[in-house]
Scaffold this motif. Sequence first.
Motif, PDB file in Angstrom:
ATOM      1  N   MET A   1       0.825  -1.203   0.000  1.00 25.56           N
ATOM      2  CA  MET A   1       0.000   0.000   0.000  1.00 25.56           C
ATOM      3  C   MET A   1       0.865   1.260   0.000  1.00 25.56           C
ATOM      4  O   MET A   1       0.539   2.242  -0.642  1.00 25.56           O
ATOM      5  CB  MET A   1      -0.936  -0.009   1.203  1.00 25.56           C
ATOM      6  CG  MET A   1      -1.831   1.197   1.260  1.00 25.56           C
ATOM      7  SD  MET A   1      -3.157   0.907   2.439  1.00 25.56           S
ATOM      8  CE  MET A   1      -3.706   2.537   2.692  1.00 25.56           C
ATOM      9  N   THR A  88     -11.285  11.645  10.349  1.00 24.16           N
ATOM     10  CA  THR A  88     -10.504  10.711  11.161  1.00 24.16           C
ATOM     11  C   THR A  88      -9.427  10.054  10.294  1.00 24.16           C
ATOM     12  O   THR A  88      -9.577   9.969   9.061  1.00 24.16           O
ATOM     13  CB  THR A  88     -11.399   9.602  11.750  1.00 24.16           C
ATOM     14  OG1 THR A  88     -11.916   8.816  10.665  1.00 24.16           O
ATOM     15  CG2 THR A  88     -12.522  10.183  12.600  1.00 24.16           C
ATOM     16  N   GLU A  90      -8.939   6.974   9.994  1.00 22.14           N
ATOM     17  CA  GLU A  90      -9.587   5.841   9.337  1.00 22.14           C
ATOM     18  C   GLU A  90     -10.347   6.289   8.087  1.00 22.14           C
ATOM     19  O   GLU A  90     -10.342   5.586   7.072  1.00 22.14           O
ATOM     20  CB  GLU A  90     -10.553   5.129  10.311  1.00 22.14           C
ATOM     21  CG  GLU A  90      -9.866   4.508  11.511  1.00 22.14           C
ATOM     22  CD  GLU A  90      -9.490   5.511  12.625  1.00 22.14           C
ATOM     23  OE1 GLU A  90      -8.612   5.163  13.429  1.00 22.14           O
ATOM     24  OE2 GLU A  90     -10.045   6.624  12.670  1.00 22.14           O
ATOM     25  N   TYR A  91     -10.996   7.440   8.161  1.00 25.30           N
ATOM     26  CA  TYR A  91     -11.716   7.975   7.004  1.00 25.30           C
ATOM     27  C   TYR A  91     -10.737   8.260   5.872  1.00 25.30           C
ATOM     28  O   TYR A  91     -10.971   7.883   4.714  1.00 25.30           O
ATOM     29  CB  TYR A  91     -12.475   9.254   7.387  1.00 25.30           C
ATOM     30  CG  TYR A  91     -13.199   9.886   6.227  1.00 25.30           C
ATOM     31  CD1 TYR A  91     -14.528   9.581   5.962  1.00 25.30           C
ATOM     32  CD2 TYR A  91     -12.562  10.790   5.382  1.00 25.30           C
ATOM     33  CE1 TYR A  91     -15.200  10.150   4.881  1.00 25.30           C
ATOM     34  CE2 TYR A  91     -13.218  11.362   4.300  1.00 25.30           C
ATOM     35  CZ  TYR A  91     -14.531  11.038   4.056  1.00 25.30           C
ATOM     36  OH  TYR A  91     -15.185  11.591   2.979  1.00 25.30           O
ATOM     37  N   SER A  93      -7.632   7.108   5.378  1.00 28.21           N
ATOM     38  CA  SER A  93      -7.028   5.879   4.871  1.00 28.21           C
ATOM     39  C   SER A  93      -8.039   5.056   4.070  1.00 28.21           C
ATOM     40  O   SER A  93      -7.740   4.603   2.961  1.00 28.21           O
ATOM     41  CB  SER A  93      -6.493   5.055   6.042  1.00 28.21           C
ATOM     42  OG  SER A  93      -5.942   3.852   5.591  1.00 28.21           O
ATOM     43  N   GLY A  94      -9.235   4.906   4.605  1.00 27.64           N
ATOM     44  CA  GLY A  94     -10.260   4.103   3.940  1.00 27.64           C
ATOM     45  C   GLY A  94     -10.765   4.680   2.641  1.00 27.64           C
ATOM     46  O   GLY A  94     -11.064   3.946   1.701  1.00 27.64           O
ATOM     47  N   ASN A  95     -10.864   6.004   2.564  1.00 24.90           N
ATOM     48  CA  ASN A  95     -11.403   6.640   1.365  1.00 24.90           C
ATOM     49  C   ASN A  95     -10.354   7.041   0.345  1.00 24.90           C
ATOM     50  O   ASN A  95     -10.651   7.132  -0.848  1.00 24.90           O
ATOM     51  CB  ASN A  95     -12.225   7.873   1.750  1.00 24.90           C
ATOM     52  CG  ASN A  95     -13.554   7.494   2.339  1.00 24.90           C
ATOM     53  OD1 ASN A  95     -14.487   7.179   1.629  1.00 24.90           O
ATOM     54  ND2 ASN A  95     -13.629   7.486   3.662  1.00 24.90           N
ATOM     55  N   GLY A  97      -6.638   6.107   0.789  1.00 24.30           N
ATOM     56  CA  GLY A  97      -5.451   5.261   0.769  1.00 24.30           C
ATOM     57  C   GLY A  97      -4.196   5.887   1.337  1.00 24.30           C
ATOM     58  O   GLY A  97      -3.099   5.379   1.122  1.00 24.30           O
ATOM     59  N   LYS A  99      -2.163   7.323   4.831  1.00 21.70           N
ATOM     60  CA  LYS A  99      -2.139   7.292   6.286  1.00 21.70           C
ATOM     61  C   LYS A  99      -1.644   8.622   6.828  1.00 21.70           C
ATOM     62  O   LYS A  99      -0.827   9.304   6.188  1.00 21.70           O
ATOM     63  CB  LYS A  99      -1.216   6.171   6.771  1.00 21.70           C
ATOM     64  CG  LYS A  99      -1.758   4.794   6.471  1.00 21.70           C
ATOM     65  CD  LYS A  99      -0.839   3.731   7.020  1.00 21.70           C
ATOM     66  CE  LYS A  99      -1.412   2.354   6.714  1.00 21.70           C
ATOM     67  NZ  LYS A  99      -0.524   1.299   7.177  1.00 21.70           N
ATOM     68  N   TYR A 108      -5.476  12.017  -5.251  1.00 15.39           N
ATOM     69  CA  TYR A 108      -6.794  11.516  -4.861  1.00 15.39           C
ATOM     70  C   TYR A 108      -7.557  11.065  -6.105  1.00 15.39           C
ATOM     71  O   TYR A 108      -7.403  11.641  -7.173  1.00 15.39           O
ATOM     72  CB  TYR A 108      -7.559  12.611  -4.112  1.00 15.39           C
ATOM     73  CG  TYR A 108      -6.821  13.003  -2.852  1.00 15.39           C
ATOM     74  CD1 TYR A 108      -7.038  12.324  -1.668  1.00 15.39           C
ATOM     75  CD2 TYR A 108      -5.867  14.016  -2.870  1.00 15.39           C
ATOM     76  CE1 TYR A 108      -6.332  12.645  -0.519  1.00 15.39           C
ATOM     77  CE2 TYR A 108      -5.154  14.349  -1.729  1.00 15.39           C
ATOM     78  CZ  TYR A 108      -5.394  13.660  -0.559  1.00 15.39           C
ATOM     79  OH  TYR A 108      -4.681  13.963   0.566  1.00 15.39           O
TER      80      TYR A 108
END
Length: 162
Positions: A1, A88, A90-91, A93-95, A97, A99, A108
């Motif tokens: 990743m 967040t 997590e948002y 990273s999840g949306n 990619g 960190k 993006y």
Amino acid sequence: MQEDAVRKVRAALDAGGCGDIKIKITEETIFTVEDASKAVGAPAEEILKSLVFLVDERPILVLMSGANRVDARAVGREAKGKKVRMATPEYVSGNFGFKVGGVPPVGYSARMPALLDEDLFRYPVVWSAAGTEHAFFPIKPERLLELTDGVKAAIKKTGPCN
């Protein structure tokens, strides 16, 4: 990743006509502004913080001088929204990619609005994360403004608790 994240940034720089910008990899971390300042040899003011905020649940990229803090109310005014909060980790990273510690200003899958701290334009070059906490690149603020199709804005906290 991690390699994919840097590739996304490289592709975005190339697509934006910034193929001449070199992404540098360091063994040192650029996780915090202080870390980045040491790794690249530039003062905190010249380190670019790329932050994702949610304004009325829509993502907005907020690009700040490393020495400044974000005024969420100013972000809301600029983005013409009411509810403003930082996304967040997590948002992000999840949306997207990326960190925390390596969030870049580009790369993006969909373009999002970008607000650039007006203080960035005091410096000839700012140093940005390139997708990981070990990858970075230098860029002129004016070029960053064009590349992100962003808006120069007064979005830093001011006052005694800056």
